[in-house]
Design a protein around this motif. Structure first.
Motif, mmCIF file in Angstrom:
data_model
loop_
_atom_site.group_PDB
_atom_site.id
_atom_site.type_symbol
_atom_site.label_atom_id
_atom_site.label_comp_id
_atom_site.label_asym_id
_atom_site.label_seq_id
_atom_site.Cartn_x
_atom_site.Cartn_y
_atom_site.Cartn_z
ATOM 1 N N PRO A 1 14.081 -8.418 -8.628
ATOM 2 C CA PRO A 1 12.915 -8.991 -7.938
ATOM 3 C C PRO A 1 13.359 -9.808 -6.724
ATOM 4 N N VAL A 2 12.383 -10.307 -5.996
ATOM 5 C CA VAL A 2 12.678 -11.157 -4.843
ATOM 6 C C VAL A 2 13.491 -12.364 -5.307
ATOM 7 N N GLY A 3 14.604 -12.604 -4.608
ATOM 8 C CA GLY A 3 15.514 -13.668 -4.994
ATOM 9 C C GLY A 3 16.703 -13.173 -5.787
ATOM 10 N N GLY A 4 16.624 -11.944 -6.334
ATOM 11 C CA GLY A 4 17.739 -11.369 -7.084
ATOM 12 C C GLY A 4 18.755 -10.727 -6.153
ATOM 13 N N ASN A 5 19.953 -10.482 -6.687
ATOM 14 C CA ASN A 5 21.034 -9.893 -5.892
ATOM 15 C C ASN A 5 21.104 -8.397 -6.175
ATOM 16 N N TYR A 6 20.814 -7.598 -5.147
ATOM 17 C CA TYR A 6 20.794 -6.147 -5.298
ATOM 18 C C TYR A 6 22.204 -5.578 -5.431
ATOM 19 N N LEU A 7 23.190 -6.199 -4.792
ATOM 20 C CA LEU A 7 24.561 -5.712 -4.884
ATOM 21 C C LEU A 7 25.096 -5.875 -6.304
ATOM 22 N N LEU A 8 24.787 -7.019 -6.914
ATOM 23 C CA LEU A 8 25.268 -7.250 -8.274
ATOM 24 C C LEU A 8 24.613 -6.306 -9.271
ATOM 25 N N ALA A 9 23.420 -5.795 -8.915
ATOM 26 C CA ALA A 9 22.736 -4.877 -9.832
ATOM 27 C C ALA A 9 23.507 -3.585 -10.018
ATOM 28 N N PHE A 10 24.409 -3.238 -9.083
ATOM 29 C CA PHE A 10 25.199 -2.015 -9.195
ATOM 30 C C PHE A 10 26.367 -2.164 -10.168
ATOM 31 N N GLU B 1 23.960 -10.834 2.099
ATOM 32 C CA GLU B 1 24.555 -11.267 0.839
ATOM 33 C C GLU B 1 24.053 -10.458 -0.344
ATOM 34 N N GLY B 2 23.110 -9.552 -0.084
ATOM 35 C CA GLY B 2 22.568 -8.731 -1.154
ATOM 36 C C GLY B 2 21.321 -9.302 -1.794
ATOM 37 N N ILE B 3 20.807 -10.448 -1.299
ATOM 38 C CA ILE B 3 19.627 -11.079 -1.891
ATOM 39 C C ILE B 3 18.361 -10.385 -1.394
ATOM 40 N N VAL B 4 17.494 -10.022 -2.316
ATOM 41 C CA VAL B 4 16.219 -9.394 -1.966
ATOM 42 C C VAL B 4 15.293 -10.464 -1.387
ATOM 43 N N ASN C 1 7.964 -4.717 -1.974
ATOM 44 C CA ASN C 1 6.567 -4.331 -2.140
ATOM 45 C C ASN C 1 6.238 -4.160 -3.613
ATOM 46 N N ALA C 2 4.975 -3.838 -3.882
ATOM 47 C CA ALA C 2 4.512 -3.751 -5.263
ATOM 48 C C ALA C 2 5.214 -2.636 -6.024
ATOM 49 N N ALA C 3 5.471 -1.485 -5.372
ATOM 50 C CA ALA C 3 6.143 -0.370 -6.049
ATOM 51 C C ALA C 3 7.550 -0.775 -6.481
ATOM 52 N N TRP C 4 8.256 -1.524 -5.627
ATOM 53 C CA TRP C 4 9.591 -2.020 -5.993
ATOM 54 C C TRP C 4 9.494 -2.989 -7.172
ATOM 55 N N ALA C 5 8.524 -3.890 -7.130
ATOM 56 C CA ALA C 5 8.359 -4.864 -8.204
ATOM 57 C C ALA C 5 8.021 -4.182 -9.523
ATOM 58 N N ASN C 6 7.191 -3.140 -9.473
ATOM 59 C CA ASN C 6 6.845 -2.419 -10.696
ATOM 60 C C ASN C 6 8.071 -1.744 -11.297
ATOM 61 N N ASP C 7 8.935 -1.175 -10.449
ATOM 62 C CA ASP C 7 10.135 -0.530 -10.960
ATOM 63 C C ASP C 7 11.134 -1.559 -11.470
ATOM 64 N N ALA C 8 11.093 -2.782 -10.867
ATOM 65 C CA ALA C 8 11.961 -3.849 -11.368
ATOM 66 C C ALA C 8 11.591 -4.198 -12.805
ATOM 67 N N VAL C 9 10.307 -4.061 -13.134
ATOM 68 C CA VAL C 9 9.859 -4.323 -14.501
ATOM 69 C C VAL C 9 10.204 -3.155 -15.413
ATOM 70 N N SER D 1 0.815 -1.217 0.000
ATOM 71 C CA SER D 1 0.000 0.000 0.000
ATOM 72 C C SER D 1 0.847 1.266 0.000
ATOM 73 N N LEU D 2 2.155 1.123 0.234
ATOM 74 C CA LEU D 2 3.031 2.298 0.275
ATOM 75 C C LEU D 2 3.431 2.714 -1.140
ATOM 76 N N PRO D 3 3.441 4.025 -1.411
ATOM 77 C CA PRO D 3 3.869 4.473 -2.743
ATOM 78 C C PRO D 3 5.375 4.371 -2.942
ATOM 79 N N LYS D 4 6.151 4.419 -1.859
ATOM 80 C CA LYS D 4 7.607 4.318 -1.984
ATOM 81 C C LYS D 4 8.014 2.881 -2.261
ATOM 82 N N GLN D 5 9.164 2.709 -2.879
ATOM 83 C CA GLN D 5 9.693 1.387 -3.191
ATOM 84 C C GLN D 5 10.474 0.877 -1.979
ATOM 85 N N VAL D 6 10.085 -0.283 -1.454
ATOM 86 C CA VAL D 6 10.686 -0.829 -0.240
ATOM 87 C C VAL D 6 11.072 -2.280 -0.480
#
Length: 301
Positions: free
Chosen positions: A211-220, A186-189, A193-201, A175-180
């Motif tokens: 997305p959930v299960g992905g590595n946020y550190l490697l994304a950099f 280890e950097g694994i998500v 929330n839905a806002a984060w998932a929408n931005d992942a797309v 329900s939050l508009p911010k991406q959380v």
């Protein structure tokens, strides 16, 4: 001579009787051997039954799931220790109908669910609240009857309070508009929330939102030519290691409509195993009043 003949006749009769007794004794020995074989088989079945009961008791203790066993008459035949905390059973209660007991659950095990399980092998699943705030998934499972054996019912009570809390937390985050997102050390998500998932797309910057299960550190890695991405990666690792209590970064997102300011915020997650909570806030969205607020003359600032 007559007496001698009579004695000979009697002796012959005794010999015939002795032969009959010997034959009978052999038959008795054969029967005795058969009884020994049957007894050994029965003892083997008893040992198997004891092992099965021991395994069942061990399984019940290992799973810690409240479980109740009922016969075709819906009378108590067995229960686990955990079930006593829901119904207050005692060992002397075996053989009594389940309807005699009250429980902490807001769900009387009614005749319908149990009767359908016995009569028609119908399984029932329900989520039930308890008076202490917990939630249970109640499963009424029919046991297939063997020939000559009456049907039985097994009722399990799985505590799903934590699962419902997770679903509630996910609903609140969505329900939050911010991406959380919750990211482990280890950097694994782990949670997003839905806002984060929408931005992942959509793939907006600052760097991709895995997305959930992905590595946020490697994304950099793909954005290390961007000074903001380098700074964000350093700050993220610093919070993960405990060197910083929090990290903030204001950055710009460029899209078809121009540039929009965002704020990245990282805070540690206070739980065993660590991790961080990462949020991305669209500052332009926060600065603009909602249409309903404009109608009411409310201005945010």
């Amino acid at each position: 001579e007559t007496s001698n003949e009579e004695l000979l006749t009697t002796n012959e009769e005794l010999m015939a009787t002795n032969e009959e007794l010997q034959s009978t004794n052999e038959e008795l020995q054969s029967v005795n051997e058969e009884l020994r074989v049957v007894n050994a088989e029965n003892q083997g079945r008893i040992d198997l039954l004891k092992r099965a009961n021991t395994d069942l008791d061990g399984l019940s203790r290992a799973t810690r799931v409240p479980t109740v066993f009922l016969d075709a008459g819906l009378q108590l035949t067995r229960f686990t220790l955990e079930a006593t905390r829901l119904f207050g059973f005692r060992d002397s209660d075996l053989g009594r109908p389940l309807s005699d007991y009250s429980s902490v659950l807001d769900y009387p095990l009614n005749e319908h669910d149990l009767g359908e399980a016995v009569a028609h092998d119908v399984e029932a699943n329900r989520e039930v609240a308890a008076t202490d705030g917990r939630w249970f998934q109640v499963r009424v499972l029919p046991c297939a009857a063997a020939p000559g054996v009456d049907s039985r019912v097994v009722v399990t009570f799985n505590d799903i309070t934590s699962l419902r809390n997770v679903h509630l937390l996910q609903a609140v985050l969505d329900s939050l508009p911010k991406q959380v997102a919750v990211v482990d050390v280890e950097g694994i998500v782990q949670l997003a929330n839905a806002a984060w998932a929408n931005d992942a797309v959509d793939g907006h910057a600052l760097t991709a939102r895995p997305p959930v299960g992905g590595n946020y550190l490697l994304a950099f890695d793909r954005d290390l030519g961007d000074p903001d991405a380098v700074d964000a990666l350093v700050g993220l690792r610093a919070v993960m290691s405990g060197a910083l209590d929090q990290y903030r970064l204001r950055y710009l997102v460029r899209d078809g409509s121009g540039e929009r300011p965002f704020m990245m915020h990282v805070r540690p997650l206070r739980q065993p195993g660590g991790g961080v909570v990462v949020s991305h806030v669209d500052l332009a969205m926060d600065e603009q009043p909602a249409p309903g607020d404009l109608a009411k003359g409310i201005v945010h600032g």
